[in-house]
Scaffold this motif. Structure first.
Motif, PDB file in Angstrom:
ATOM      1  N   PRO A  33       0.820  -1.213   0.000  1.00 42.46           N
ATOM      2  CA  PRO A  33       0.000   0.000   0.000  1.00 42.46           C
ATOM      3  C   PRO A  33       0.854   1.262   0.000  1.00 42.46           C
ATOM      4  CG  PRO A  33       0.075  -0.972   2.190  1.00 42.46           C
ATOM      5  CD  PRO A  33       0.744  -1.950   1.265  1.00 42.46           C
ATOM      6  N   GLN A  34       0.265   2.377  -0.378  1.00 42.44           N
ATOM      7  CA  GLN A  34       0.972   3.651  -0.405  1.00 42.44           C
ATOM      8  C   GLN A  34       1.429   4.085   0.989  1.00 42.44           C
ATOM      9  OE1 GLN A  34       1.487   5.985  -3.401  1.00 42.44           O
ATOM     10  NE2 GLN A  34       1.591   3.819  -3.989  1.00 42.44           N
ATOM     11  N   THR A  35       0.841   3.506   2.017  1.00 41.09           N
ATOM     12  CA  THR A  35       1.203   3.853   3.395  1.00 41.09           C
ATOM     13  C   THR A  35       2.410   3.075   3.905  1.00 41.09           C
ATOM     14  OG1 THR A  35      -0.417   2.212   4.147  1.00 41.09           O
ATOM     15  CG2 THR A  35      -1.160   4.505   4.005  1.00 41.09           C
TER      16      THR A  35
END
Length: 272
Positions: free
Chosen positions: A15-17
């Motif tokens: 994920p982008q996180t």
């Protein structure tokens, strides 16, 4: 006896996180490619294959592998190849991680399940197909064969589960090697074995030798000593170790630590 476990790449994207920090490292003496970097965007299609994608883990380039190439290959149901090897002088080992794989050698069919191992000599007529209903994944090791007068290796296919591991001397079986060919058979110029450590077992000295290694972790975790560095590794990681890279390890538990190991053997050093 516990059923062996074989980790295979799963692809996808984080994920982008997610943090960017990972365990990947490239040095002149060794490389670690952790399983977390084997993502969809770094796969390659292979000419002559269909329903297939691959992660290329090693190839001969300056400062990296010199004697071999190694891939993690994923074949969808119905996928495979009737002409998998493009170079007549190249030998191969296939080792199945997940799913079922039909390997045909000279017209003879071999149905390999996880733990299946096939040796394909240079010039052999072979093909691969996934006739099952789930994805098949395997490790593929390729090497330019070095011929030796009077010796010709033969193709074969077996299951790891049918081969008794050989304990290393003085270890009480806590460190063992599953050998698929006779180490004294000079027809073979590479060995692709499985090395197994029980929890807490060690390589008790810094091995420093001429053999180059490709090492794919099948199961468990450990800490490796590589050229003076301590590196944590786990199932799904790939390591390349250059010739004469000092190497040792501690198996971390709680289960077995096992890896598929390539090494070049049984040939004179070429100087001219």
């Amino acid at each position: 006896m516990n059923q062996p476990s074989y980790f295979a790449p799963e692809g996808g994207l984080p994920p982008q996180t997610a943090l960017l920090t990972d365990r990947a490292v490239v040095t002149e003496a060794y490389t670690v490619i952790p399983r977390g970097v084997l993502r969809d965007i770094v796969t390659s299609n292979l000419p002559g294959w269909h329903g297939t994608r691959s992660w290329i883990l090693a190839k001969p380039i300056p400062g990296f592998a010199t004697t071999f190439a190694q891939y993690a290959v994923e074949v969808a149901p119905g996928g495979g190849s009737t002409r998998p090897e493009p170079e007549r002088g190249v030998e191969s080992v296939l080792f199945v991680l997940t799913g079922d794989l039909r390997v045909t050698i000279g017209g003879a069919h071999h149905e390999l399940t996880p733990g299946g191992y096939a040796y394909l000599p240079a010039g052999a007529d072979w093909s691969v197909a996934n006739d099952g209903e789930r994805t098949a994944t395997f490790q593929w090791v390729r090497k330019a064969y070095e011929p030796l007068d009077g010796y010709v290796p033969e193709a074969f296919a077996v299951q790891e589960q049918d081969i008794e591991p050989t304990p290393m001397p003085g270890t009480g079986g806590t460190w063992s090697t599953t050998r698929f060919v006779d180490p004294d058979d000079l027809a073979h110029d590479m060995h692709v074995n499985i090395v197994t450590f029980e929890p807490g077992a060690v390589i008790p000295f810094a091995e420093t030798h001429v053999m180059e290694h490709g090492l794919y972790v099948l199961e468990g975790k450990a800490v490796y000593r590589l050229n003076g560095d301590w590196v944590e590794v786990q199932e799904g990681d790939f390591l390349w170790l250059r010739a004469f890279c000092p190497q040792a390890c501690y198996a971390g538990g709680p289960g077995k630590f096992r890896y598929l190991l390539y090494k070049d053997v049984n040939r004179q050093i070429t100087l001219t």
